[in-house]
Design an enzyme around this catalytic site. Sequence first.
Site, PDB file in Angstrom:
ATOM      1  N   LYS A 113       1.596   2.513   3.959  1.00 50.38           N
ATOM      2  CA  LYS A 113       1.769   3.912   3.553  1.00 50.38           C
ATOM      3  C   LYS A 113       0.645   4.735   4.189  1.00 50.38           C
ATOM      4  CE  LYS A 113       1.210   6.612  -0.698  1.00 50.38           C
ATOM      5  NZ  LYS A 113       1.234   6.542  -2.174  1.00 50.38           N
ATOM      6  N   GLU A 160      10.410   4.732  -6.535  1.00 48.90           N
ATOM      7  CA  GLU A 160       9.067   4.336  -6.978  1.00 48.90           C
ATOM      8  C   GLU A 160       8.672   5.140  -8.213  1.00 48.90           C
ATOM      9  OE1 GLU A 160       4.615   5.469  -5.375  1.00 48.90           O
ATOM     10  OE2 GLU A 160       6.179   5.030  -3.881  1.00 48.90           O
TER      11      GLU A 160
END
Length: 236
Positions: free
Chosen positions: A135, A46
């Site tokens: 998340k 990411e």
Amino acid sequence: MTALDRDATVARIRGGGVVAVVRLPTADGLVDVAAALAAGGVPAVEFTMTTPGALAAIEAAASRLGDDVVLGAGTVLDAATARMAARAGARFVVGPVLSRDVIEAAHEAGAAAIPGAFTPTEIHAAANWGADLVKVFPATGLGPRYLRDLLAPLPDLRLMPSGGVDLANAGAYIEAGAAAISVGSSLVDRVTVANGDMAELTRRAAAFRAAVEEARAGAMSRHRTIDGRPGQEVHA
């Protein structure tokens, strides 16, 4: 990208068990960082939007590395950025907060959506709005027990703790039921990248991947099979 591509992305993330969060002051060397992490067994990488030039880095990494790396965009706060990230080659979009607009924009672009959420209500809402993973952020002050407590009444949640995850607690999060872990500076830090020590990043990636696999194997071993049927979990 299609919904099937999105499912494949989630399968890659869950299979590897680790998402490397790369948050650096510049985009210099990001493609090499992604390649080094993938070499260590962590292909889900990411690039955060707080890094200047992150979108261009995603595009360059997607072109150079292809399917060897599953690229994501992090710190995505609005639908427009989600769409731009997907066009650049991001296969998943991560946010620090819960935004239904971002989830929907990511899905429209064929990218997996991983919003940030903290409370049980937020996490449940994220799942109901179609989040591919949630998340759990910031997980620093929560610890693995929080995930275990959430999953007791909500076992279908697919949770990814983020914040304060390191080698010391990575396995505990997996054992608590995390679908994957999100790892930042304990995996990729600016000094190591500035020094060009890609071998160290590969070594760290391999260590995190090993911790995940060991924890998964341990969790499996605590289940006994009786007459071909799954038995009760046995606690040491």
